[in-house]
Design an enzyme around this catalytic site. Structure first.
Site, PDB file in Angstrom:
ATOM      1  N   ASP A 147     105.579  39.502 101.756  1.00 49.87           N
ATOM      2  CA  ASP A 147     106.652  39.912 102.742  1.00 49.87           C
ATOM      3  C   ASP A 147     106.460  41.390 102.966  1.00 49.87           C
ATOM      4  O   ASP A 147     107.046  41.991 102.228  1.00 49.87           O
ATOM      5  CB  ASP A 147     107.965  39.400 102.069  1.00 49.87           C
ATOM      6  N   LYS A 192     110.883  43.892 111.328  1.00 46.65           N
ATOM      7  CA  LYS A 192     111.438  45.084 111.801  1.00 46.65           C
ATOM      8  C   LYS A 192     110.369  46.177 112.428  1.00 46.65           C
ATOM      9  O   LYS A 192     110.334  46.240 113.672  1.00 46.65           O
ATOM     10  CB  LYS A 192     111.424  46.085 110.255  1.00 46.65           C
ATOM     11  N   PHE A 214     114.306  40.530  97.965  1.00 44.03           N
ATOM     12  CA  PHE A 214     115.248  40.550  99.102  1.00 44.03           C
ATOM     13  C   PHE A 214     114.227  39.725 100.323  1.00 44.03           C
ATOM     14  O   PHE A 214     113.324  40.484 100.821  1.00 44.03           O
ATOM     15  CB  PHE A 214     116.038  41.708  99.885  1.00 44.03           C
TER      16      PHE A 214
END
Ligand SMILES: Cc1ncc(COP(=O)(O)O)c(C=O)c1O
Length: 398
Positions: free
Chosen positions: A219, A248, A134
């Site tokens: 990532d 985040k 993702f």
């Protein structure tokens, strides 16, 4: 909850949301507008690394807001220069580009790799990504993702993202050709259900990409900023990627993300990359405050320790209720439920005042604040234990 006072239908429908309306947060606790209190083990999807509204962020925001909000990325500002320098000093990278979301950071990583391929590798543009991955919700990052549910959406996809299998180096090798420019992965696949790449696989990938002159892109939007007990997850494997993305936790609750790259790979030319809010001083001032806090060795050690405690408590209730393994690292953990009861547990936990997440029907994911306490973990475990006991009892009655 006072539904009548909230015009729910003015927002676009993007997901099934519970009707609670949150109005206040403090540390690991949230309150809705009826005064009900919740223990939060989701924390904005691993975002609020210091919990809800920590004083360190409130102060950084207030101080910077009084000074300067945004002069445009076409000009320098002090917080973005300081944060970029601090990230470079703490990592193996030389250059930083700030973005407003993780997807935008990954989109930037894809563009940078394609630019590098255009300049140095005869126009190579394919980036090998992974089944289950993702990487975000822009067209390119959805195309790079390996999430099954994305497959039929928004066709045609952006081309150039062949999929390999995590922890299977042969599946990566088989996809390399003269159009390949890099390999991109999450060190732990979060949305897929917390499936870690092994350190050995990360090292194999680093060796393989070096051998073929390819870029290794990590990532770390979910795993970075201390979530797994090191400031960046790649440090567990002792490798140095060429490109990394953060999101985040880097903003501790405000929209900040970043693209980091080595000097050799930082090849954007004027006009290639930009954005009105990128690197604005308000968000970067928060990023600096977060990094100063989270980057301290004693803080990172506490994440490892409390993560081990959470893992052992999860293992204990797993054994008690005949569930499966606990996987992940630090404070990014999953409990394998062995059957598709995740949504039911999450709904009951919400009723009982605990926020939990089920990234897959048969798994619970735990991503609390990095400063969550043992007492808060014990409270959450007690509620989860009670829910599982009720569900087990229901099974025997049925
Ligand atoms: C590993 C990973 N990459 C990218 C993203 C996308 O980040 P954002 O939602 O900030 O665009 C996420 C978000 O969940 C993520 O977990």
């Amino acid at each position: 909850m006072t539904i009548a006072t909230h015009p729910f239908d003015a927002l676009m429908e993007i997901t099934a949301r519970p009707p609670a309306v949150f109005i206040r947060g403090e540390g690991s606790q949230l309150w809705d507008d009826s005064g009900k209190r919740y223990l939060d083990f989701v924390q904005g999807w691993a975002v609020n690394c210091l919990g809800h509204s920590p004083p360190v962020i409130v102060e950084a925001l207030a101080e910077q807001a009084k000074l300067l909000l945004t002069p445009s990325p076409a000009f320098y500002n002090a917080p973005s220069l300081k944060l970029a320098k601090a990230l470079v000093d703490r990592s193996c990278f030389d250059r930083v580009f700030f973005t407003n979301s993780g997807a935008e950071a990954n989109e930037g990583a894809i563009k940078l790799a394609r630019k590098y391929g255009g300049l140095h590798r005869g126009g190579a543009y394919e980036i090998i990504t992974f089944e289950g991955a993702f990487h975000g919700r822009t067209l390119a990052t959805m195309s790079a993702s390996g999430k099954k549910a994305f497959e039929p959406l928004f066709e045609p996809k952006v081309p150039g993202f062949p999929k390999a299998r995590l922890n299977d180096i042969a599946s990566v090798k088989a996809l390399i050709n003269d159009k390949t420019i890099g390999v991109m992965l999450e060190p732990i696949q979060g949305e897929a259900g917390v499936w870690p790449a092994t350190d050995e696989f990360l090292r194999e990938l680093r060796a393989l990409t070096k051998q073929h002159g390819l870029l290794l892109i990590l990532d770390e939007i979910q795993t970075g900023m201390g979530r797994t007990g090191k400031l960046f997850h790649y440090q567990h494997a002792g490798i140095e990627p060429d490109i990394m993305t953060l999101g985040k936790g880097i903003g501790g609750g405000v929209p900040l993300a970043a693209l980091l790259a080595s000097e050799a790979v930082s090849c954007f030319q004027h006009g290639d990359q930009g954005g009105t809010f990128n690197g604005n001083p308000l968000m970067c001032a928060v990023g600096l405050a977060v990094l100063e806090h989270v980057g301290r060795p004693d803080f990172l050690k506490s994440v490892t320790d409390i993560g081990l405690f959470l893992a052992s408590e999860l293992q204990r209730i797993s054994a008690r209720h005949g569930l499966g393994e606990v996987r992940g690292n630090g404070l990014l953990l999953a409990l394998d439920l062995k059957r598709p009861i995740g949504a039911s547990i999450v709904a009951q936990a919400l009723e009982d005042g605990v926020l939990l997440n089920t990234p897959q029907p048969d798994a619970l994911r735990f991503m609390p604040a990095l400063n969550v306490t043992r007492e808060e973990i014990t409270q959450m475990i007690a509620k989860l234990d009670a829910i599982l006991t009720r569900m087990g009892a229901a099974r025997y009655v049925a």
